[in-house]
Structure formats: C-alpha cells, structure tokens
Design an enzyme around this catalytic site. Structure first.
Site, PDB file in Angstrom:
ATOM      1  N   HIS A   1     -16.558  -0.383 -36.636  1.00  0.00           N
ATOM      2  CA  HIS A   1     -16.034   0.947 -36.287  1.00  0.00           C
ATOM      3  C   HIS A   1     -15.812   1.680 -37.626  1.00  0.00           C
ATOM      4  O   HIS A   1     -14.681   1.910 -38.039  1.00  0.00           O
ATOM      5  CB  HIS A   1     -14.735   0.785 -35.489  1.00  0.00           C
ATOM      6  CG  HIS A   1     -14.296   2.010 -34.748  1.00  0.00           C
ATOM      7  ND1 HIS A   1     -14.836   3.269 -34.965  1.00  0.00           N
ATOM      8  CD2 HIS A   1     -13.346   2.168 -33.773  1.00  0.00           C
ATOM      9  CE1 HIS A   1     -14.223   4.132 -34.165  1.00  0.00           C
ATOM     10  NE2 HIS A   1     -13.334   3.488 -33.436  1.00  0.00           N
ATOM     11  N   ARG A  20     -21.076   5.737 -29.424  1.00  0.00           N
ATOM     12  CA  ARG A  20     -20.309   4.512 -29.159  1.00  0.00           C
ATOM     13  C   ARG A  20     -21.057   3.734 -28.086  1.00  0.00           C
ATOM     14  O   ARG A  20     -21.472   4.302 -27.072  1.00  0.00           O
ATOM     15  CB  ARG A  20     -18.894   4.835 -28.680  1.00  0.00           C
ATOM     16  CG  ARG A  20     -18.149   3.608 -28.173  1.00  0.00           C
ATOM     17  CD  ARG A  20     -16.698   3.865 -27.936  1.00  0.00           C
ATOM     18  NE  ARG A  20     -15.979   4.027 -29.186  1.00  0.00           N
ATOM     19  CZ  ARG A  20     -14.651   4.157 -29.268  1.00  0.00           C
ATOM     20  NH1 ARG A  20     -13.920   4.133 -28.183  1.00  0.00           N
ATOM     21  NH2 ARG A  20     -14.068   4.294 -30.441  1.00  0.00           N
ATOM     22  N   ARG A  34      -9.565   9.278 -28.942  1.00  0.00           N
ATOM     23  CA  ARG A  34      -9.478   9.774 -30.319  1.00  0.00           C
ATOM     24  C   ARG A  34     -10.826   9.965 -30.999  1.00  0.00           C
ATOM     25  O   ARG A  34     -11.081  10.994 -31.631  1.00  0.00           O
ATOM     26  CB  ARG A  34      -8.688   8.789 -31.218  1.00  0.00           C
ATOM     27  CG  ARG A  34      -7.235   8.937 -31.204  1.00  0.00           C
ATOM     28  CD  ARG A  34      -6.609   7.566 -31.335  1.00  0.00           C
ATOM     29  NE  ARG A  34      -6.962   6.791 -30.167  1.00  0.00           N
ATOM     30  CZ  ARG A  34      -6.266   6.839 -29.027  1.00  0.00           C
ATOM     31  NH1 ARG A  34      -5.181   7.524 -28.966  1.00  0.00           N
ATOM     32  NH2 ARG A  34      -6.657   6.167 -27.957  1.00  0.00           N
ATOM     33  N   THR A  35     -11.678   8.961 -30.916  1.00  0.00           N
ATOM     34  CA  THR A  35     -12.912   9.016 -31.702  1.00  0.00           C
ATOM     35  C   THR A  35     -13.777  10.178 -31.238  1.00  0.00           C
ATOM     36  O   THR A  35     -14.232  10.999 -32.036  1.00  0.00           O
ATOM     37  CB  THR A  35     -13.671   7.681 -31.582  1.00  0.00           C
ATOM     38  OG1 THR A  35     -12.766   6.621 -31.878  1.00  0.00           O
ATOM     39  CG2 THR A  35     -14.843   7.625 -32.538  1.00  0.00           C
ATOM     40  N   LYS A  51     -30.715   5.639 -14.295  1.00  0.00           N
ATOM     41  CA  LYS A  51     -31.976   5.492 -13.546  1.00  0.00           C
ATOM     42  C   LYS A  51     -32.895   4.486 -14.225  1.00  0.00           C
ATOM     43  O   LYS A  51     -34.040   4.317 -13.815  1.00  0.00           O
ATOM     44  CB  LYS A  51     -32.710   6.831 -13.480  1.00  0.00           C
ATOM     45  CG  LYS A  51     -31.946   7.957 -12.838  1.00  0.00           C
ATOM     46  CD  LYS A  51     -32.768   9.242 -12.941  1.00  0.00           C
ATOM     47  CE  LYS A  51     -31.897  10.466 -12.879  1.00  0.00           C
ATOM     48  NZ  LYS A  51     -32.581  11.655 -13.403  1.00  0.00           N
TER      49      LYS A  51
HETATM   50  N1   CP Z   1      -9.228   4.178 -32.275  1.00  0.00           N
HETATM   51  C1   CP Z   1     -10.137   4.462 -31.323  1.00  0.00           C
HETATM   52  O1   CP Z   1     -11.317   4.146 -31.450  1.00  0.00           O
HETATM   53  O2   CP Z   1      -9.624   5.133 -30.249  1.00  0.00           O
HETATM   54  P1   CP Z   1     -10.484   5.596 -28.992  1.00  0.00           P
HETATM   55  O3   CP Z   1     -10.992   4.353 -28.326  1.00  0.00           O
HETATM   56  O4   CP Z   1      -9.525   6.378 -28.139  1.00  0.00           O
HETATM   57  O5   CP Z   1     -11.615   6.427 -29.499  1.00  0.00           O
END
Ligand code: CP
Length: 316
Positions: free
Chosen positions: A130, A102, A52-53, A81
C-alpha cells in the site's frame, strides 16, 4: 514508459526519492488548491472497498484541477460479465492519464503497470503493498518527529495481512529504525518480511506483551485493524480479533513526542477515549494523505518538485 513512472511498490523508492516526495507533499500542504492538472483525467478503479484512499486521491485530483472517472464496485462494470483485468485496463488507458487501482489480488498492481499504457498507482493489492499509505505515513512521521532517522516504531495487531505495515518496514530500510512487532502468533509478521529486515540491516524484536510499560520507549505506535476479510477461517478471526486494544489508561508513561498512527479504518483496537489524547494522530495522518497523494499523482505524471515550487496556478 507507464511501468517506469508507476507507483507499484515502495521497495523501489530510494531514500532521495522518499525525501523528494515528502518535500513535494509539504509544498501541497502549504497550497493544496491549484490548476496544475487542468485537462488531465484521473481514473480510480476500486475492486475492494475504501473510504480514505479513494476519496483522498479523488480530492487530490479535484484540488489540482483534474477530472475524475472510475468505479467503487466492480459489480457495476463489465468485469461482472467476464471482462478480464487486462482488457479493463486497456480500455481505461484510452480514457485517463493515470489509473489509481485497488485490487484484492497480490501482484495486481504490478501486472497493471505492465499492461496499461498510462501510469498505475497501487492503492493496495491484497495483503501485499500500500505504497501511497506509506508515503503519507512517512510524511506524518517526519512532520511529528522532525526526522525519519533512528526511531523506535511499534507495529501492533495484524502484521500478517496488514499491507500498510509491510510497506512501511520496507520504506524505513533507509532510516535505521528499530521495529517492535507486537502480534498474536496467528498474525505474526511473515517470515519473508523478517528476512527482508535481516537482509537490509533493519533491527526488529518480536513481542507479545502490550501494556503501559512495554510501549514506554515508542516514538511511533502504529496500530492496525485485524483484517477480517482476509481470513479463510472466521473462527480464527474470532479468536484473535480482540488481541490488542489501546486504551487511554495505557499512555501514562509514553514519551511526550510519541504519536499514535493507524491507517484506519479502526474497529475496536483503539478505544474512543484515546482520540482526545495529544498523542493521537490518526485523523491528522489521514488528512496528510491528501497532500501525499497530490504529490504522487504529480510525480507519476512527470511534474517535478521544481515545477510545483515555481507553480503560479495557486488558488486562494
Ligand atoms: N487506510 C486505508 O487504506 O483506508 P481505506 O481502506 O478507507 O482506503
């Protein structure tokens, strides 16, 4: 400059800024397709898996006319590397106008905002924060409840490793919530977040009961997945993985306006029979992520709500 515009933590956002971003997300929900970011490049650097993110950030960039570069697996980059995170960020700063990242290390997004010359959007750093998820959660709560004020929010499941619940409780400090923390002892809300609540006047209760009666007063039931990937002892994961499972049969006494949220992905903590219940909102919540992330990208690039409202680049 990059540090100043970056979205690293929800803890820095004022009440006004949260309401401002919610209003901007609502503008994008009315008209998601525009040319506002034509000529811009958005980089998505994902050192951990995501559906999703990443896809909603990339969709947001594409729907606003930007181009997207990035990777979904660090093994295909020169970090395999031995290239450092700093060098990777310095390189990508040469190519992109904003970096969505991320990373599995807590604090990685803060570090990135200090070394990159373009704004950083934290798409999740370890068990820490998050913030873009929180903005879409707040937008979802606001849309369904008509307010963010005085709500009873039940956080259920993995409150130890769940970065979405950590970010959500920090953001809600402006809105007088009552939190109910429902978790097995092994996955209880960490002391630092309980202290945060106490320092910021956030009411909370800790509970282990989870049944039809105990959720009757909830405005928001925020379910979470037990995060297998963060356990060092997989036996412990096996012990707690089935602690709290929401079933349709438990929804008989809930408030008519109550909504079930989940950041997703789910494993088994919400049974499939809940999906058809009118209280289920998790797929709409994920859809709201597109609009919230359009707002976030514009905001870190210095595009204001007034500019979004006055925008004449709307496409069909
Ligand atoms: N909610 C969320 O962060 O989903 P993903 O890990 O799929 O990005």
């Amino acid at each position: 400059m990059a540090e100043k515009r970056s979205l690293v933590t929800i803890a820095n956002l004022t009440r006004d800024k949260i309401m401002y971003l919610i209003e901007m997300a609502a503008e994008f929900e009315k008209h998601p397709n525009r040319k506002l970011l034509e000529g811009k490049v958005v980089a998505t650097l994902f050192f951990e898996p995501s559906t999703r993110t990443r896809l909603s950030f990339e969709t947001a960039a594409n729907r606003l006319g930007a181009r997207v570069i990035g990777f979904t697996d660090p093994k295909v980059t020169s970090s395999s590397k031995g290239e450092t995170l700093k060098d990777t960020l310095m390189m990508v700063s040469n190519y992109a106008d904003v970096i969505v990242m991320r990373h599995y290390l807590e604090g990685a997004a803060r570090y990135a905002s200090e070394v990159a010359s373009v704004p950083i959007v934290n798409a999740g750093d370890g068990a820490n924060q998050h913030p873009s998820q929180t903005l879409l959660d707040l937008y979802s709560i606001y849309k369904t409840q008509g307010t963010l004020e005085n709500l009873h929010i039940y956080l259920v499941g993995d409150l130890k490793y769940g970065r979405t619940v950590h970010s959500l409780l920090m953001a809600m400090r402006h809105f007088h919530p009552v939190f109910h923390f429902i978790a097995p002892t092994e996955l209880a809300m960490p002391e630092e977040y309980k202290l945060y609540c106490e320092k910021n006047g956030i009411q909370y209760v800790e509970e282990q009961r989870f049944d039809e009666k105990s959720i009757a007063e909830a405005d928001i039931l925020y379910m979470t997945r037990v995060q297998r990937e963060r356990f060092t002892d997989l036996m412990e994961y096996e012990r707690v993985k089935n602690s709290y499972i929401l079933r349709a049969s438990m929804l008989g006494r809930v408030k008519p306006t109550m909504k079930i949220l989940h950041p997703l992905p789910r494993v088994n903590e919400i049974t499939y029979d809940v999906d058809d219940d009118p209280h289920a909102y998790y797929f709409e919540q994920a859809h709201n992520g597109l609009f919230a992330r359009e707002a976030i990208i514009c905001d870190v690039l210095g595009i204001s709500l007034e500019e979004v409202k006055a925008d004449k680049t709307i496409l069909g």
